[in-house]
Design an enzyme around this catalytic site. Structure first.
Site, mmCIF file in Angstrom:
data_model
loop_
_atom_site.group_PDB
_atom_site.id
_atom_site.type_symbol
_atom_site.label_atom_id
_atom_site.label_comp_id
_atom_site.label_asym_id
_atom_site.label_seq_id
_atom_site.Cartn_x
_atom_site.Cartn_y
_atom_site.Cartn_z
ATOM 1 C CB THR A 13 20.539 4.288 57.481
ATOM 2 O OG1 THR A 13 21.619 3.650 58.145
ATOM 3 C CG2 THR A 13 20.652 4.030 55.999
ATOM 4 C CB THR A 86 17.899 0.121 61.734
ATOM 5 O OG1 THR A 86 19.229 -0.069 61.245
ATOM 6 C CG2 THR A 86 17.021 0.735 60.663
ATOM 7 C CG ASP A 87 22.974 0.006 63.682
ATOM 8 O OD1 ASP A 87 22.410 -0.826 62.935
ATOM 9 O OD2 ASP A 87 24.015 0.595 63.365
HETATM 10 N N1 ASP Z 1 24.144 2.924 61.938
HETATM 11 C C1 ASP Z 1 22.809 3.332 61.502
HETATM 12 C C2 ASP Z 1 22.069 3.855 62.723
HETATM 13 O O1 ASP Z 1 21.661 3.069 63.528
HETATM 14 C C3 ASP Z 1 22.107 2.183 60.894
HETATM 15 C C4 ASP Z 1 20.714 2.447 60.368
HETATM 16 O O2 ASP Z 1 20.083 3.455 60.626
HETATM 17 O O3 ASP Z 1 20.187 1.555 59.652
HETATM 18 O O4 ASP Z 1 21.918 5.048 62.873
#
Ligand code: ASP
Length: 336
Positions: A13, A86-87
């Protein structure tokens, strides 16, 4: 002298732009840095981009590649900052904690809940905090920097899908807090890192996570034996295995063991960990089936550690010994 930091941009993200199909990584590393020019006060940064993905698409091959990048550049930089989605960040941080051990140089994994080019975002503070922490002379080994916290790479879990304080440090205190320009260490143990950094370059990917629900079938567990080297059973509470009417779990677990494969017990409860000795449904199974259990380790750490150990050895005693060896603060409990 300013510290030399390598920024390893991988997407997520933090580096995403809005498209008709949804958020997708597209902001290059140079542009990420342009939002935090203050970093120039304390470090110099170079950028590499081994891949650019939503972290949903990352798996063990990417973890090995990141460890390889760190190994290749290790002598040329004082610290590393990985910008990451973050995932699956907690999995990557756990995997890197096993693949890059005893590192006097910090390896920081960070990201954000909102893209860096929005007017209101956590991305800029997370990136600046990460560069600041990676430039600190007492920082070492793998950690996540997020929401003003520094969390050991083996102790992080994404507990919130939207809030800025997405990550928690599970069953262990954070390593440090970062407030404005100040870093406050809760655990300052850089002096314990002696000797050379150790890199590993293999993981066993055939690890399955089997989450119990009331009424799960042990015979399904049995069918997985041929395709996997290890299964982690995500049990209830402090840890137990149901008998139901057919005792199929006990039979399946014994068959896994007899096939020379590992069965590891973990809990679906995030906080406070397992202890199979407490209940009859746990104690007997643990003894009969010689099951290692997660105790206070996070599930992400248990999965990554199992892959890492099996990448080195298939010997059951050596597996247990390494499983209970504390690496980057991953386990407090150690059975005698
Ligand atoms: N879907 C994104 C990822 O993990 C979520 C994020 O980065 O917060 O790349």
């Amino acid at each position: 002298m300013k510290r030399k930091i390598l920024l390893i941009a991988t997407g997520g993200t933090i580096a995403s732009r809005y498209t008709k199909e949804g958020l997708s990584p597209g902001i290059p590393g140079e542009e990420l840095l342009s939002y935090v020019p203050e970093y120039r006060e304390f470090c110099e940064v170079d950028i590499v981009t081994p891949f650019y993905l939503d972290s949903t698409n990352l798996f063990w091959k990417h973890w090995l590649l990141l460890a390889e990048v760190i190994r290749d550049y290790y002598d040329r930089y004082d610290g590393f900052v990985i910008c990451h989605g973050t995932d699956t960040m907690a999995y990557t941080a756990a995997a890197l904690s096993y693949l890059v051990q005893n590192s006097r140089k910090p390896v920081i994994v960070t990201g954000s809940q909102r893209p860096i080019d929005l007017p209101v975002t956590d991305a800029r503070s997370n990136l600046l905090d990460s560069l600041r922490f990676a430039s600190h002379e007492r920082a070492h080994d793998v950690s996540i920097v997020f929401g003003g916290q520094v969390i050991a790479g083996t102790r992080a879990k994404k507990e919130r899908t939207k809030s800025y304080n997405a990550f928690s440090s599970i069953n262990y205190p954070p390593i440090a807090m970062i407030q404005d320009k100040r870093i406050i260490f809760y655990i300052d143990d850089a002096d314990k890192v002696t000797g050379a950094v150790q890199f590993s370059d293999s993981l066993e990917p055939r690890v399955f996570l089997y989450k119990l629900i009331p009424g799960s079938s042990g015979s399904l567990l049995e069918t997985l034996i041929h395709d996997y080297e290890a299964v982690i059973i995500e049990s209830f509470g402090v840890g137990g295995i149901p008998h139901y009417e057919d005792d199929s779990f006990r039979k399946a677990i014994l068959n896994w063991r007899n096939a020379g494969k590992r069965v590891v017990m973990a809990t679906q409860v995030t906080h406070e960990g397992s202890d199979m000795s407490v209940y009859e449904v746990g104690q007997a199974m643990k003894e009969i089936c010689r099951l290692p259990e997660s105790y206070d380790m996070t599930l992400e750490a248990v999965i990554a550690k199992t892959m890492w150990i099996l990448g080195k050895t298939k010997d059951p005693d050596e597996f247990d010994r390494l499983f209970y060896t504390c690496i980057n603060h991953d386990i407090l409990f150690s059975p005698s």
